[in-house]
Design a protein around this motif. Structure first.
Motif, PDB file in Angstrom:
ATOM      1  N   ARG A  86       0.752  -1.089  -0.062  1.00 45.89           N
ATOM      2  CA  ARG A  86       0.066   0.077  -0.062  1.00 45.89           C
ATOM      3  C   ARG A  86       0.793   1.132   0.147  1.00 45.89           C
ATOM      4  O   ARG A  86       1.895   0.904   0.327  1.00 45.89           O
ATOM      5  CB  ARG A  86      -0.743  -0.164   1.292  1.00 45.89           C
ATOM      6  N   ARG A 104      -1.531   3.680   8.441  1.00 46.71           N
ATOM      7  CA  ARG A 104      -1.936   2.310   9.035  1.00 46.71           C
ATOM      8  C   ARG A 104      -2.885   2.647   9.747  1.00 46.71           C
ATOM      9  O   ARG A 104      -3.926   1.646  10.031  1.00 46.71           O
ATOM     10  CB  ARG A 104      -0.444   1.752   9.854  1.00 46.71           C
ATOM     11  N   ARG A 105      -3.143   3.587  10.603  1.00 51.23           N
ATOM     12  CA  ARG A 105      -4.291   3.727  11.675  1.00 51.23           C
ATOM     13  C   ARG A 105      -5.571   4.046  10.932  1.00 51.23           C
ATOM     14  O   ARG A 105      -6.797   3.534  11.306  1.00 51.23           O
ATOM     15  CB  ARG A 105      -4.043   5.067  12.444  1.00 51.23           C
ATOM     16  N   PHE A 106      -5.555   4.586   9.602  1.00 53.84           N
ATOM     17  CA  PHE A 106      -6.641   4.973   8.863  1.00 53.84           C
ATOM     18  C   PHE A 106      -6.691   4.180   7.532  1.00 53.84           C
ATOM     19  O   PHE A 106      -7.206   4.724   6.531  1.00 53.84           O
ATOM     20  CB  PHE A 106      -6.856   6.382   8.685  1.00 53.84           C
ATOM     21  N   ALA A 107      -6.132   2.817   7.835  1.00 61.25           N
ATOM     22  CA  ALA A 107      -5.823   2.341   6.230  1.00 61.25           C
ATOM     23  C   ALA A 107      -7.330   2.080   5.517  1.00 61.25           C
ATOM     24  O   ALA A 107      -7.463   2.074   4.103  1.00 61.25           O
ATOM     25  CB  ALA A 107      -5.142   0.917   6.700  1.00 61.25           C
ATOM     26  N   GLU A 108      -8.241   1.884   6.373  1.00 64.77           N
ATOM     27  CA  GLU A 108      -9.487   1.378   5.731  1.00 64.77           C
ATOM     28  C   GLU A 108     -10.109   2.528   5.024  1.00 64.77           C
ATOM     29  O   GLU A 108     -11.031   2.630   3.943  1.00 64.77           O
ATOM     30  CB  GLU A 108     -10.629   0.862   6.828  1.00 64.77           C
ATOM     31  N   ARG A 109      -9.778   3.856   5.435  1.00 66.91           N
ATOM     32  CA  ARG A 109     -10.374   4.995   4.824  1.00 66.91           C
ATOM     33  C   ARG A 109      -9.311   5.562   3.707  1.00 66.91           C
ATOM     34  O   ARG A 109      -9.717   6.452   2.929  1.00 66.91           O
ATOM     35  CB  ARG A 109     -10.629   5.959   5.800  1.00 66.91           C
ATOM     36  N   GLU A 123      -6.544   3.245   2.057  1.00 64.94           N
ATOM     37  CA  GLU A 123      -5.521   2.514   1.146  1.00 64.94           C
ATOM     38  C   GLU A 123      -6.216   2.291  -0.299  1.00 64.94           C
ATOM     39  O   GLU A 123      -5.529   1.915  -1.322  1.00 64.94           O
ATOM     40  CB  GLU A 123      -5.644   0.965   1.825  1.00 64.94           C
ATOM     41  N   GLU A 124      -7.491   2.784  -0.457  1.00 63.12           N
ATOM     42  CA  GLU A 124      -8.025   2.302  -1.559  1.00 63.12           C
ATOM     43  C   GLU A 124      -7.734   3.909  -2.539  1.00 63.12           C
ATOM     44  O   GLU A 124      -8.142   3.867  -3.497  1.00 63.12           O
ATOM     45  CB  GLU A 124      -9.600   2.374  -1.811  1.00 63.12           C
TER      46      GLU A 124
END
Length: 242
Positions: free
Chosen positions: A3, A185-190, A192-193
């Motif tokens: 990522r 890393r902390r906000f990967a879900e928001r 990484e895309e």
């Protein structure tokens, strides 16, 4: 596939004679390049004789005196050229550029290029995609309701990043780079895309909204201080000092 916050990043930081991007000067700077998360960084440092006195308040922050810069610093013109060329090289190979409070450092570099090279940062970046990651803008947007200041030292404490030798350009650049990785890393879900190009564009929007909010706060508290919404580079001011 790695990522973006796990892959190659570069970070840029300056130390200066003050906080006015139109009139103050760069006295030191650093570019830190890291190819992978946890990889050994490669650091380029510059020390500049700005040709103007360094105010005592600035020396108290970064420790660089007039005497030290006169004896050890280089003349600004070739140094500014080197900085701009190396930043352009990072962008040309697609390496995102981490700059804490980008409108300060990048605008100051642009003004120094105008002053000493009769050029602009945009000319060095011509036909090169600029992708900046600003840890302050990212953190303010992604954790907007957290109270407290958001200086580099505050962000390092928040994200568990060591900051050794604060207000040394190389130390600050390294810390900012690690903060960006930690934010990712902390906000990967928001995050990484999003590609870095998409993230760059969104930060411009986020910063403008943050600036409007700060401007409104100043107004409510009786201050007429202006907040520039431009990011990552402020437009030239006609009254800029020569």
């Amino acid at each position: 596939m790695a990522r973006w916050f796990e892959g190659p990043l570069a970070a840029f930081d300056t130390e200066t004679t003050g906080v006015d991007v139109e009139r103050d000067r760069i006295v030191s700077a650093a570019l830190v390049v890291q190819d992978t998360e946890g990889g050994r960084p490669r650091t380029t440092r510059w020390l500049v004789n700005p040709g103007v006195p360094v105010p005592p308040g600035a020396t108290e922050v970064h420790g660089l005196t007039d005497e030290h810069l006169r004896h050890n610093g280089r003349w600004p013109a070739p140094v500014m050229d080197e900085m701009a060329r190396l930043l352009a090289e990072q962008c040309a190979v697609g390496r995102p550029l981490v700059v804490m409070n980008a409108p300060f450092d990048l605008t100051l570099l642009d003004r120094e290029l105008r002053r000493h090279r009769a050029s602009t940062l945009a000319r060095y970046l011509q036909n090169v995609p600029l992708c900046v990651l600003d840890p302050r803008v990212l953190d303010r947007h992604l954790d907007r309701y957290r109270k407290g200041r958001r200086t580099l030292a505050d962000l390092c404490a928040q994200y568990g990043v060591a900051l050794e030798g604060a207000h040394d350009a190389a130390a600050d650049a390294t810390a900012a780079l690690e903060v960006v990785r930690a934010v990712g890393r902390r906000f990967a879900e928001r995050l990484e895309e999003l590609s870095v190009a998409e993230l760059h564009a969104r930060q411009a929007v986020w910063h403008a909204a943050q600036a409007r909010g700060l401007q409104e706060w100043f107004a409510r508290n009786g201050s007429d201080e202006a907040v520039d919404p431009a990011w990552p580079l402020r437009p030239e001011q006609s009254a800029a000092a020569a």
